[in-house]
Structure formats: structure tokens, C-alpha cells
Write an enzyme that holds these catalytic residues in place. Structure first.
Site, mmCIF file in Angstrom:
data_model
loop_
_atom_site.group_PDB
_atom_site.id
_atom_site.type_symbol
_atom_site.label_atom_id
_atom_site.label_comp_id
_atom_site.label_asym_id
_atom_site.label_seq_id
_atom_site.Cartn_x
_atom_site.Cartn_y
_atom_site.Cartn_z
ATOM 1 C CG HIS A 17 24.808 -4.238 69.001
ATOM 2 N ND1 HIS A 17 25.367 -3.695 68.146
ATOM 3 C CD2 HIS A 17 25.262 -4.925 69.660
ATOM 4 C CE1 HIS A 17 26.566 -4.099 67.918
ATOM 5 N NE2 HIS A 17 26.599 -5.076 68.972
ATOM 6 C CE LYS A 41 36.711 -4.701 69.575
ATOM 7 N NZ LYS A 41 35.345 -4.951 69.782
ATOM 8 C CB SER A 128 29.879 -4.014 64.620
ATOM 9 O OG SER A 128 28.682 -3.755 65.407
#
Length: 164
Positions: A17, A41, A128
Site C-alpha cells: 500500500h 468485512k 493485509s
């Protein structure tokens, strides 16, 4: 001035990122890292913690702003006066999902473009999800995230263990 919005949950923000933000900051006048509250999520780190970490690890990039948002992405992009949505692509599977989003976003507002960027090759395998999984088993995530993020993940997991 061209403003790009880079949305995501950033749970946690990874070196991939960071790489995309650094490179996007050279292409756009402003880059807004938009940390979404995605009701679909579950996140391990709170929105406040994810925003704080992203601000710290991106502090060296002058034209980047980090904010949280809870609206429809297109609405957020309009509110911020941006014309571009920046998305990261690592795999073909990412592309299939992202291509659907492009179509939907274009239907909602044809004036907002989506641009894809791939992280540097040595970072393309980092996600992630994988970072969270490695951390949950006590693995070393220091090669995949900024040291502040690694520490925050350790603290978070220690808190979870004491609460269990």
C-alpha cells in the site's frame, strides 16, 4: 488540480500500500487515502487505529491525506472533489473483482475514472489478509509492514489474548 482517492480497509496498511501511495503521489497533485468502514468485512484494527497508523507511515509524503469514510465510495469521491479512484492490483483474481467495481462505479458516475496500479514486484504477494494471518500465529510480519504497524499488530493480538 488532480486528486486521486485510494480507498481500502488497510487492515493493516502494508508495504505494498505504501509503495502505491508513494508512486501515486508523483502522478497526482493530491492523494487521499480513504480508509473505509466496510460493513461486509470484519476488521481486526479499529478504524481510528488504521487511520492513525496510515497517517504515521505516510507522513513523509507531502501531498497525501488520510481520512476515514462511511459513505458510498462514489459519494465520497464527489464530496472530496476528486476525479480518479486509484486501485491496486496484485493478481488476475484482483482484476476480475476490480473490473466489476469499475463497471458499477462508472454506472453511478461516468465522470469518475478508475486507474489501476501494481505494487513493485517484490511487494506484489503481500496482502493485509496474509499479514493478519501470519501475525495471528505469532509470525514475523516485519518484512511486510512498517515497524509501527508490526508493533500495533503485536499489541492488538496481546490485547485479544488477555481479553480471552
Amino acid at each position: 488540480m488532480k486528486t486521486a482517492v485510494y480507498p481500502g480497509t488497510f487492515n493493516p496498511i502494508t508495504n505494498g500500500h505504501i509503495d502505491l501511495v508513494e508512486r501515486a503521489s508523483r502522478l497526482f497533485d493530491n492523494v487521499i487515502v480513504a480508509i473505509g468502514v466496510n460493513k461486509q468485512k470484519t476488521t481486526s484494527l479499529s478504524t481510528e487505529k488504521r487511520v492513525a497508523l496510515a497517517k504515521k507511515v505516510l507522513a513523509h509524503v507531502d501531498n497525501v491525506e488520510v481520512v476515514a469514510f462511511e459513505t458510498l465510495l462514489i459519494e465520497f469521491v464527489r464530496q472530496r472533489g476528486a476525479s480518479v479512484i486509484l486501485r491496486g492490483l496484485r493478481t488476475v483474481a484482483d482484476f476480475e473483482y476490480e473490473f466489476q467495481l469499475v463497471g458499477m462505479n462508472r454506472a453511478l458516475d461516468p465522470g469518475i475514472e478508475t486507474i489501476f496500479m501494481a505494487p513493485d514486484e517484490h511487494l506484489s504477494y503481500i496482502s493485509s489478509t496474509l499479514v493478519r494471518e501470519i501475525a495471528s500465529y505469532g509470525g514475523d510480519i516485519s518484512r511486510f509492514v512498517h515497524p509501527l504497524v508490526a508493533e500495533a499488530m503485536r499489541e492488538h493480538l496481546a490485547e485479544q489474548k488477555t481479553q480471552a
